[in-house]
Design a protein around this motif. Structure first.
Motif, PDB file in Angstrom:
ATOM      1  N   UNK A  68      -0.588   4.011   4.211  1.00  0.00           N
ATOM      2  CA  UNK A  68       0.658   4.533   4.781  1.00  0.00           C
ATOM      3  C   UNK A  68       1.781   4.376   3.781  1.00  0.00           C
ATOM      4  N   UNK A  69       2.067   5.455   3.082  1.00  0.00           N
ATOM      5  CA  UNK A  69       3.037   5.375   1.998  1.00  0.00           C
ATOM      6  C   UNK A  69       4.453   5.178   2.508  1.00  0.00           C
ATOM      7  N   UNK A  70       4.699   5.488   3.766  1.00  0.00           N
ATOM      8  CA  UNK A  70       6.053   5.282   4.266  1.00  0.00           C
ATOM      9  C   UNK A  70       6.296   3.838   4.695  1.00  0.00           C
ATOM     10  N   UNK A  75       4.757   1.460  -0.856  1.00  0.00           N
ATOM     11  CA  UNK A  75       5.605   2.138  -1.815  1.00  0.00           C
ATOM     12  C   UNK A  75       5.808   1.272  -3.048  1.00  0.00           C
ATOM     13  N   UNK A  76       6.036   0.000  -2.810  1.00  0.00           N
ATOM     14  CA  UNK A  76       6.262  -0.909  -3.929  1.00  0.00           C
ATOM     15  C   UNK A  76       4.992  -1.166  -4.729  1.00  0.00           C
ATOM     16  N   UNK A  78       2.555   0.913  -5.087  1.00  0.00           N
ATOM     17  CA  UNK A  78       2.327   2.118  -5.869  1.00  0.00           C
ATOM     18  C   UNK A  78       3.235   2.161  -7.090  1.00  0.00           C
ATOM     19  N   UNK A  79       4.443   1.708  -6.910  1.00  0.00           N
ATOM     20  CA  UNK A  79       5.389   1.671  -8.026  1.00  0.00           C
ATOM     21  C   UNK A  79       4.849   0.796  -9.153  1.00  0.00           C
ATOM     22  N   UNK A  82       1.862   2.463 -10.851  1.00  0.00           N
ATOM     23  CA  UNK A  82       2.328   3.566 -11.680  1.00  0.00           C
ATOM     24  C   UNK A  82       2.877   3.075 -13.020  1.00  0.00           C
ATOM     25  N   UNK A  83       3.605   1.996 -12.953  1.00  0.00           N
ATOM     26  CA  UNK A  83       4.213   1.443 -14.158  1.00  0.00           C
ATOM     27  C   UNK A  83       3.158   1.163 -15.230  1.00  0.00           C
ATOM     28  N   UNK A  92      -2.442   9.172 -12.185  1.00  0.00           N
ATOM     29  CA  UNK A  92      -2.805   8.681 -10.859  1.00  0.00           C
ATOM     30  C   UNK A  92      -3.068   9.827  -9.912  1.00  0.00           C
ATOM     31  N   UNK A  93      -4.248   9.821  -9.307  1.00  0.00           N
ATOM     32  CA  UNK A  93      -4.490  10.745  -8.209  1.00  0.00           C
ATOM     33  C   UNK A  93      -4.275   9.983  -6.926  1.00  0.00           C
ATOM     34  N   UNK A  94      -3.345  10.474  -6.161  1.00  0.00           N
ATOM     35  CA  UNK A  94      -2.893   9.725  -4.996  1.00  0.00           C
ATOM     36  C   UNK A  94      -3.486  10.266  -3.699  1.00  0.00           C
ATOM     37  N   UNK A  96      -3.501   9.568   0.591  1.00  0.00           N
ATOM     38  CA  UNK A  96      -2.990   8.853   1.759  1.00  0.00           C
ATOM     39  C   UNK A  96      -4.033   8.974   2.872  1.00  0.00           C
TER      40      UNK A  96
ATOM     41  N   UNK B  69       9.776   5.995  -5.434  1.00  0.00           N
ATOM     42  CA  UNK B  69       8.890   6.023  -4.273  1.00  0.00           C
ATOM     43  C   UNK B  69       9.209   4.924  -3.282  1.00  0.00           C
ATOM     44  N   UNK B  70       9.919   3.890  -3.711  1.00  0.00           N
ATOM     45  CA  UNK B  70      10.253   2.837  -2.747  1.00  0.00           C
ATOM     46  C   UNK B  70      11.491   3.186  -1.925  1.00  0.00           C
ATOM     47  N   UNK B  75       9.058   8.513   0.213  1.00  0.00           N
ATOM     48  CA  UNK B  75       7.785   8.145   0.824  1.00  0.00           C
ATOM     49  C   UNK B  75       7.399   9.161   1.893  1.00  0.00           C
ATOM     50  N   UNK B  79       4.396  11.952   1.985  1.00  0.00           N
ATOM     51  CA  UNK B  79       3.458  11.987   3.107  1.00  0.00           C
ATOM     52  C   UNK B  79       3.247  13.426   3.588  1.00  0.00           C
ATOM     53  N   UNK B  82       1.263  15.438   1.023  1.00  0.00           N
ATOM     54  CA  UNK B  82      -0.123  15.012   1.056  1.00  0.00           C
ATOM     55  C   UNK B  82      -0.879  15.662   2.212  1.00  0.00           C
ATOM     56  N   UNK B  92      -3.561  15.467  -5.450  1.00  0.00           N
ATOM     57  CA  UNK B  92      -2.197  15.228  -5.920  1.00  0.00           C
ATOM     58  C   UNK B  92      -2.183  14.270  -7.102  1.00  0.00           C
ATOM     59  N   UNK B  93      -1.594  14.700  -8.189  1.00  0.00           N
ATOM     60  CA  UNK B  93      -1.337  13.773  -9.279  1.00  0.00           C
ATOM     61  C   UNK B  93       0.104  13.328  -9.154  1.00  0.00           C
ATOM     62  N   UNK B  94       0.257  12.032  -8.996  1.00  0.00           N
ATOM     63  CA  UNK B  94       1.548  11.480  -8.653  1.00  0.00           C
ATOM     64  C   UNK B  94       2.245  10.865  -9.867  1.00  0.00           C
ATOM     65  N   UNK B  96       5.924   8.834 -11.020  1.00  0.00           N
ATOM     66  CA  UNK B  96       7.202   8.219 -10.663  1.00  0.00           C
ATOM     67  C   UNK B  96       8.088   8.205 -11.904  1.00  0.00           C
TER      68      UNK B  96
END
Lengths: 339, 339
Positions: A68-70, A75-76, A78-79, A82-83, A92-94, A96, B69-70, B75, B79, B82, B92-94, B96
């Motif tokens: 649940x990305x929301x 979210x954090x 994923x951040x 990603x970094x 990254x293939x994302x 949900x 994304x945070x 977010x 969603x 997605x 999806x290639x994501x 940030x």
DNA sequence: TTGTACGCGTTATCAC
DNA sequence: GTGATAACGCGTACAA
């Protein structure tokens, strides 16, 4: 979009030579190298990832499967992922899953088709029954690439895992309220089918026992990590007219439901009742709302999971590694009561 | 992981036949079809996305470029994207960008290498100067695939765009406070280099004018859409001892900074001062905190952006289309004062 | 109804 | 130092 062949033509060489400068291997005359590099620059040529991975038989994408990305927690995470992925040239293939087991399996299937190099996953909830767990495990095993499990461990897992000090967080949360002078302390459990929920509860139990306190059974509420359930449970606890001195709430959603119910009923947290949650709830401290919790560095968890994945890609055969993210007690006043 | 060739061998046919049943085109004997399907089933064979897209000269991934994304807003957008992408077999290639223009350009470069089929992007902030804007525009143009811009439009853009009723939201937010009886109304602006900030401000101006009210210049604060700036501006406004009756806050971050400062100073929102924000702040209504705002359906914005992208993939040549997401006034008491 | 042969864009192994 | 050539896994005319 031009191809390596066209670049070669423009430079008056063969594509092998272009490939050499591209990948910086093999001998190539300094002058021709410069000529080729110039053309690459000018035309902004970029090799096709598909062709490269087909030829090399190895790709540069990883899959991230999240429920649940929301939810700010993910979210954090994923951040953080990603970094590190970014720094190391991974895309990254994302996916949900919306906390849905079937969608999760489909996502893994899609990632398999994409021939991802590895997967970072927080399993969807509801994997209580043996059968579902096995389905997931099989799907992960069949992928045949490195996998890192984040946040939700299951028993007898073979994969690298990154999780939270769950037992400790339950223990510390409880203990902090005891130290603040409370004795009648309850808890809103998480989904007890999940190991993280059981561990947190065990921490609560042990903290109570270690301080010679009885567990007030009527205040052990069977939550499921959602806002709505926590809200309903808290409401009916309030209706019963008898409140405990303090409550442990087992994740951020649970804390929100609990707080919502308390505010609605005009019960002041940190005065009429104490609460210490597991997980931070970002908005609360911004608002200056008193809320004590056991928190963790979620972005760092994300970074760490990507690092683990990369290590595993380099050394497929070393023993399974588990990284336990430390928890940190943050006291903001809600652990106390004035009663 | 077996190949189409191996599947063919197992079935005693050639790979073309397997390809036919895979893609459901061309004639193939019912019996051999079944035989092949069975083998595919048993071995869970899945064609390699890389090979397919190389052969077909067309891929099945899209790129999503997001600044932070945070932030719950993004977010939810992700969603929605997605959801629709999933239903239509797109991965999806994501990426940030952390609101950083350079990272944004790098992300686009990575997506180009991945040969994505299309891109959904919310441009990073800070594209005030002409030069940066042009760099971004060039990068997008060079991609040579459908692009959908979400939330932050720029002038003279050629791409499909989804944005919010920015002017209207500024107007309505202001108007709602006027209707509630306030006259001295200020605003914390967003980053005025962004069009969305200018539009929202224009809405505020017009609403004031339409109601014969003067704009109190000392309460027009130059924010930048971040929590910290809004907080600092609000603090110094409070220090000046003279408060307006109401304030418009131009996005969710700004609202948070404003509210934080007010709470810290013991000023009660909805009583001592009124505020109507643009963007919802999810946690607030959960907590029963009075906060009126002009909100939008962010998940739907995500869904819509993916749909627009797909339409553009089908019909590359039709005119640019712009979808303006409607705003919705949600009154929860903070638009009023008791003074 | 099925198989052959070629092409997609790249890397890698050889000769030269 | 450099250039053919064969893979990589798949789709697709075209031929059979």
């Amino acid at each position: 979009m031009l191809t390596i062949h066209e670049v070669a033509e423009l430079a008056g060489v063969s594509k092998s030579t272009v490939s050499r400068v591209l990948n910086n291997n093999g001998y190539v005359n300094e002058e021709t190298r410069r000529r080729i590099e110039k053309i690459i620059q000018e035309h902004q040529y970029k090799p096709s990832a598909a062709a490269v991975s087909l030829s090399k038989q190895i790709g540069s994408t990883i899959g991230v499967v999240i429920p649940e990305i929301d939810n700010s927690f993910f979210g954090e995470v994923l951040k953080g992922i990603n970094e590190v992925a970014d720094q190391n040239g991974f895309s990254i293939i994302y996916c949900d899953t919306q906390n849905n087991g079937d969608k999760e399996l489909k996502a893994l299937s899609a990632l398999e088709q994409q021939r991802v190099r590895g997967v970072i996953i927080t399993p969807a909830m509801g994997y209580g029954d043996r059968e579902s767990v096995d389905k997931l495990k099989n799907a992960l095993a069949k992928l045949d690439v490195p996998v890192v499990i984040v946040d939700r461990d299951f028993d007898y897992s073979q994969w690298d895992t990154i999780y939270f000090q769950n037992y400790e967080s339950g223990y510390i949360a409880t203990e902090s309220m005891i130290k603040a002078g409370n004795t009648k302390i309850g808890i809103i459990q998480g989904d007890m089918q999940l190991k993280i929920a059981r561990e947190r509860f065990r921490g609560y139990q042990d903290a109570m026992a270690a301080n010679g306190l009885e567990i007030p059974e009527q205040y052990v509420l069977k939550g499921d990590f959602t806002i709505d359930t926590a809200y309903a449970l808290t409401k009916s606890m309030i209706d019963s007219k008898e409140l405990p001195e303090g409550m442990v709430t087992c994740n951020n959603r649970t804390s929100i439901g609990f707080i919502k119910a308390m505010i609605e009923s005009g019960i002041t947290i940190g005065s009429d009742i104490a609460v210490v949650g597991i997980d931070n709830v970002p908005m609360l401290d911004v608002l200056g709302f008193p809320f004590s919790c056991v928190s963790r560095d979620t972005i760092e968890m994300g970074r760490m999971s990507m690092k683990l994945l990369m290590e595993r890609m380099n050394k497929p055969d070393v023993q399974r590694s588990i990284w336990v993210a430390p928890c940190r007690l943050e006291l903001n006043g809600s652990e106390k009561t004035n009663r």
